[in-house]
Design a protein around this motif. Structure first.
Motif, PDB file in Angstrom:
ATOM      1  N   GLU A 432       0.831  -1.210   0.000  1.00 41.06           N
ATOM      2  CA  GLU A 432       0.000   0.000   0.000  1.00 41.06           C
ATOM      3  C   GLU A 432       0.863   1.257   0.000  1.00 41.06           C
ATOM      4  N   ALA A 433       1.957   1.256   0.803  1.00 41.54           N
ATOM      5  CA  ALA A 433       2.866   2.398   0.838  1.00 41.54           C
ATOM      6  C   ALA A 433       3.513   2.622  -0.526  1.00 41.54           C
ATOM      7  N   GLU A 434       3.829   1.506  -1.203  1.00 42.67           N
ATOM      8  CA  GLU A 434       4.431   1.624  -2.536  1.00 42.67           C
ATOM      9  C   GLU A 434       3.457   2.270  -3.514  1.00 42.67           C
ATOM     10  N   ALA A 435       2.190   1.892  -3.436  1.00 44.80           N
ATOM     11  CA  ALA A 435       1.173   2.477  -4.315  1.00 44.80           C
ATOM     12  C   ALA A 435       0.997   3.972  -4.030  1.00 44.80           C
ATOM     13  N   ILE A 436       0.994   4.321  -2.729  1.00 38.45           N
ATOM     14  CA  ILE A 436       0.870   5.733  -2.364  1.00 38.45           C
ATOM     15  C   ILE A 436       2.067   6.524  -2.894  1.00 38.45           C
ATOM     16  N   TYR A 437       3.258   5.958  -2.744  1.00 33.24           N
ATOM     17  CA  TYR A 437       4.483   6.630  -3.211  1.00 33.24           C
ATOM     18  C   TYR A 437       4.429   6.860  -4.723  1.00 33.24           C
ATOM     19  N   LYS A 438       4.017   5.816  -5.482  1.00 32.67           N
ATOM     20  CA  LYS A 438       3.975   5.954  -6.943  1.00 32.67           C
ATOM     21  C   LYS A 438       2.952   7.010  -7.362  1.00 32.67           C
ATOM     22  N   PHE A 440       1.956   9.600  -5.589  1.00 33.71           N
ATOM     23  CA  PHE A 440       2.499  10.918  -5.246  1.00 33.71           C
ATOM     24  C   PHE A 440       3.578  11.357  -6.234  1.00 33.71           C
ATOM     25  N   MET A 441       4.486  10.438  -6.588  1.00 34.91           N
ATOM     26  CA  MET A 441       5.572  10.789  -7.514  1.00 34.91           C
ATOM     27  C   MET A 441       5.044  11.124  -8.898  1.00 34.91           C
ATOM     28  N   ALA A 442       3.996  10.414  -9.336  1.00 31.29           N
ATOM     29  CA  ALA A 442       3.397  10.737 -10.639  1.00 31.29           C
ATOM     30  C   ALA A 442       2.850  12.160 -10.640  1.00 31.29           C
ATOM     31  N   ALA A 443       2.160  12.538  -9.549  1.00 29.65           N
ATOM     32  CA  ALA A 443       1.629  13.907  -9.452  1.00 29.65           C
ATOM     33  C   ALA A 443       2.756  14.924  -9.379  1.00 29.65           C
ATOM     34  N   LEU A 444       3.829  14.594  -8.653  1.00 31.85           N
ATOM     35  CA  LEU A 444       4.961  15.514  -8.532  1.00 31.85           C
ATOM     36  C   LEU A 444       5.663  15.712  -9.864  1.00 31.85           C
ATOM     37  N   MET A 445       5.857  14.641 -10.616  1.00 38.35           N
ATOM     38  CA  MET A 445       6.531  14.753 -11.917  1.00 38.35           C
ATOM     39  C   MET A 445       5.731  15.609 -12.885  1.00 38.35           C
ATOM     40  N   ARG A 446       4.390  15.543 -12.780  1.00 34.91           N
ATOM     41  CA  ARG A 446       3.573  16.408 -13.630  1.00 34.91           C
ATOM     42  C   ARG A 446       3.700  17.869 -13.223  1.00 34.91           C
ATOM     43  N   SER A 447       3.846  18.096 -11.915  1.00 34.28           N
ATOM     44  CA  SER A 447       3.873  19.467 -11.405  1.00 34.28           C
ATOM     45  C   SER A 447       5.260  20.107 -11.504  1.00 34.28           C
ATOM     46  N   ASP A 448       6.309  19.354 -11.161  1.00 33.65           N
ATOM     47  CA  ASP A 448       7.666  19.921 -11.117  1.00 33.65           C
ATOM     48  C   ASP A 448       8.657  18.810 -11.430  1.00 33.65           C
ATOM     49  N   GLN A 490       6.562  22.813   1.726  1.00 36.08           N
ATOM     50  CA  GLN A 490       5.194  23.316   1.565  1.00 36.08           C
ATOM     51  C   GLN A 490       4.628  22.915   0.197  1.00 36.08           C
ATOM     52  N   LYS A 491       5.484  22.974  -0.821  1.00 38.86           N
ATOM     53  CA  LYS A 491       5.051  22.594  -2.163  1.00 38.86           C
ATOM     54  C   LYS A 491       4.737  21.102  -2.224  1.00 38.86           C
ATOM     55  N   LEU A 492       5.587  20.275  -1.607  1.00 37.24           N
ATOM     56  CA  LEU A 492       5.372  18.826  -1.608  1.00 37.24           C
ATOM     57  C   LEU A 492       4.079  18.462  -0.887  1.00 37.24           C
ATOM     58  N   ARG A 493       3.800  19.110   0.228  1.00 28.33           N
ATOM     59  CA  ARG A 493       2.595  18.795   0.989  1.00 28.33           C
ATOM     60  C   ARG A 493       1.324  19.239   0.256  1.00 28.33           C
ATOM     61  N   LYS A 494       1.449  20.305  -0.515  1.00 21.94           N
ATOM     62  CA  LYS A 494       0.305  20.736  -1.323  1.00 21.94           C
ATOM     63  C   LYS A 494      -0.009  19.699  -2.390  1.00 21.94           C
ATOM     64  N   ILE A 495       1.040  19.165  -3.032  1.00 21.80           N
ATOM     65  CA  ILE A 495       0.841  18.136  -4.055  1.00 21.80           C
ATOM     66  C   ILE A 495       0.298  16.863  -3.412  1.00 21.80           C
ATOM     67  N   ALA A 496       0.803  16.542  -2.208  1.00 18.72           N
ATOM     68  CA  ALA A 496       0.294  15.361  -1.505  1.00 18.72           C
ATOM     69  C   ALA A 496      -1.185  15.517  -1.183  1.00 18.72           C
ATOM     70  N   ALA A 497      -1.601  16.707  -0.753  1.00 15.46           N
ATOM     71  CA  ALA A 497      -3.015  16.941  -0.430  1.00 15.46           C
ATOM     72  C   ALA A 497      -3.901  16.764  -1.648  1.00 15.46           C
ATOM     73  N   GLU A 498      -3.368  17.059  -2.827  1.00 13.05           N
ATOM     74  CA  GLU A 498      -4.152  16.945  -4.061  1.00 13.05           C
ATOM     75  C   GLU A 498      -4.152  15.538  -4.634  1.00 13.05           C
ATOM     76  N   SER A 499      -3.186  14.691  -4.225  1.00 13.29           N
ATOM     77  CA  SER A 499      -3.041  13.390  -4.882  1.00 13.29           C
ATOM     78  C   SER A 499      -3.225  12.192  -3.955  1.00 13.29           C
ATOM     79  N   ILE A 500      -2.790  12.267  -2.690  1.00 15.98           N
ATOM     80  CA  ILE A 500      -2.827  11.085  -1.821  1.00 15.98           C
ATOM     81  C   ILE A 500      -3.489  11.380  -0.479  1.00 15.98           C
ATOM     82  N   ALA A 501      -4.315  12.444  -0.395  1.00 14.70           N
ATOM     83  CA  ALA A 501      -5.007  12.750   0.862  1.00 14.70           C
ATOM     84  C   ALA A 501      -5.782  11.513   1.333  1.00 14.70           C
ATOM     85  N   PRO A 502      -5.825  11.246   2.631  1.00 18.59           N
ATOM     86  CA  PRO A 502      -5.411  12.113   3.750  1.00 18.59           C
ATOM     87  C   PRO A 502      -3.928  12.021   4.110  1.00 18.59           C
ATOM     88  N   TYR A 503      -3.126  11.339   3.286  1.00 14.19           N
ATOM     89  CA  TYR A 503      -1.703  11.236   3.593  1.00 14.19           C
ATOM     90  C   TYR A 503      -0.986  12.552   3.275  1.00 14.19           C
TER      91      TYR A 503
END
Length: 531
Positions: A432-438, A440-448, A490-503
């Motif tokens: 499950e952690a691996e899925a959450i990580y992937k 999040f990283m997909a959303a991050l790569m799109r953003s920055d 702050q930027k990473l947590r914003k992306i996390a809120a948009e992609s893997i909330a509530p994590y």
């Protein structure tokens, strides 16, 4: 009759002969015409642009018996006396007479009236070299000067003078002449002496003079002594020890194309021709500056002081590379320049620096990352790489799919396995952690993309208490410092809120020593195969 250097022979003797300083000479002429002459002046500016010459003309003008529109007539007895070594016009070099005793000896005579002229004029060159005590002695006289005395201080460093001195002088800042103005002066002087230098040759002399008329005429004098009265650009370059423009364009092409063998051969050609490495590096820095200006500003021949044909060549060459590549190359060359004098083998230092510029993909510095991406994109567009679709990874079933992956994008944004650092197994790591990580990283790569590439260098990741933890080992402390800064978090947590909330997400520093691979084998879900 002894030969006089050109800069001495053609030294201005009237305000109208002073080039490029109309904002100064115009005011001085009006003061002569109206009789509103101050008791102290400060002439500041770079070397060889006419400060001392203007001071001498002004001294002659305020003593002239028959001034013509603020200009000295040059024919009266006072003008003839002023042109010679007059005891009423005293020139002092503060660089060699900086002590207080010498200044007091000079000022003691200021109380006496002039012998032959109306005014006694003190011209103090390199005034910033005066000692503190000498400045204090001068200050007393400037506060209460005799009616018949005028002080003219000339300096290249006005900021070194005390504020008390500056406040008692009328300040005139002389400006650096342009290349076009120096070429105009050269044409007049060369025509008068019966010599000729082609247009490109005069441009080379004017640029080498670095804003100084005296340097410009001195270089021209040296060139005439070398090749007679009919010179070409190649003759001028031989005297200056510089390479011609065509060679610099070819050399820059080799660097931009990352053609290492060509770069090495051209360096050997520079050394074999007897050129000085320091001068060559200076020319190379000027060339890459011109390319960067062309990339940023477009047509800017006025800024670069070049012909329109040369400007077109700069624009064409600048189109073949990126701004980041030019900035990095220019910075590397500028860093190289001061180090050449301290090494026993400057050629080796030059070669190693240029190899680093040619091959940014071999650098692990953060500043080279964008350049490496540009190089890969360039090779892709040129067909140096072929693209083979990689096999899609198995998709989880709908019931196994976690809620945060409902809107996940396709694998084109997934982090390539070959680009990841070897990941250590953490006790809290789960599928499950691996899925959450992937996700999040997909959303991050799109953003920055750049930030995503930084996080790819992490050594492990796991989840606990609704927190995705991404950990760097100690060998990647610089990456940790960058990604754990307040604004990045702050930027990473914003992306996390948009992609893997509530994590949420946190960046940690661990003890692992895993190393990353150097080059990608897969980029954005596609495999890159070298042809």
């Amino acid at each position: 009759m002894a030969y006089h250097a050109l800069y001495r022979k053609y030294r201005p003797s009237r305000f109208s002969e002073v080039v490029a300083e109309e904002h100064v000479t115009g005011i001085l002429k009006n003061q002569v015409k109206t009789g509103r002459v101050a008791h102290a002046y400060l002439f500041s500016g770079s070397r060889g642009i006419g400060k001392t010459s203007t001071a001498r003309i002004f001294a002659k003008a305020i003593n002239c018996l028959n001034p013509q529109d603020g200009e000295p007539c040059g024919e009266c007895e006072a003008c003839k006396l002023s042109s010679q070594d007059s005891i009423d016009i005293i020139e002092m070099d503060a660089a060699s007479n900086s002590r207080v005793d010498e200044m007091r000896a000079l000022l003691d005579k200021a109380e006496f009236a002039p012998v032959y002229l109306k005014n006694k004029v003190y011209i103090i060159d390199e005034a910033h070299m005066l000692s503190k005590s000498a400045n204090n002695a001068l200050l007393k006289t400037l506060e209460e000067p005799p009616e018949h005395v005028v002080f003219i201080l000339a300096t290249t460093e006005p900021q070194a003078l005390p504020a008390t001195i500056l406040s008692r002088c009328q300040r005139f800042d002389f400006r650096r002449p342009s290349v076009a103005e120096m070429v105009g002066l050269l044409k007049r002087v060369l025509s008068d002496v019966g010599a000729r230098i082609d247009e490109e040759g005069m441009m080379c002399i004017a640029r080498a003079a670095d804003g100084g008329f005296r340097d410009c005429l001195s270089i021209a004098d040296q060139c005439l002594a070398f090749s007679g009265n009919d010179l070409t650009e190649d003759d001028v370059l031989s005297v200056l020890g510089s390479m011609n423009g065509d060679f610099l364009f070819r050399f820059a092409d080799s660097i931009i194309e990352s053609d290492s063998p060509a770069v090495m051969k051209q360096i050997d050609a520079v050394i074999s021709s007897g050129r000085d490495i320091g001068i060559f590096v200076q020319d190379l820095a000027s060339h890459f500056r011109a390319l960067l200006m062309a990339k940023v500003c477009g047509e800017c021949s006025g800024i670069l002081d070049c012909t329109r044909d040369t400007m077109k060549m700069y624009l064409k060459q600048a189109e073949s590379t990126s701004r980041a590549r030019l900035e990095r190359a220019l910075q590397a060359i500028m860093d190289l320049q001061p180090n050449l004098r301290w090494v026993s083998m400057p050629r080796v230092l030059l070669e190693s620096t240029l190899m680093k510029i040619c091959h940014p993909e071999e650098s692990e510095e953060l500043l080279a990352v964008s350049d490496r991406i540009a190089e890969i994109e360039k090779k892709l567009s040129n067909g140096s790489f072929s693209i083979v679709s990689s096999q899609p990874s198995p998709k989880p079933s709908a019931e196994d799919k976690p809620p945060w992956e409902d809107n996940a994008e396709t694998d084109v944004y997934a982090v390539p396995e070959e680009r990841k650092a070897p990941v250590s197994v953490h006790p809290a790591a789960t599928p499950e952690a691996e899925a959450i990580y992937k996700t999040f990283m997909a959303a991050l790569m799109r953003s920055d993309l750049m930030l995503g590439m930084q996080l790819q260098l992490s050594s492990s990741h796991w989840c606990d208490d609704e927190m995705l933890n991404i950990c760097f080992d100690k060998s990647k402390r610089s990456n940790y410092n960058y990604t754990s800064s307040a604004d990045i978090k702050q930027k990473l947590r914003k992306i996390a809120a948009e992609s893997i909330a509530p994590y949420s997400v946190d960046i940690l520093l661990g003890d692992d020593t895993a190393q990353t691979s150097d080059l990608p084998k897969e980029l954005f879900g596609v495999e890159i195969v070298k042809e």
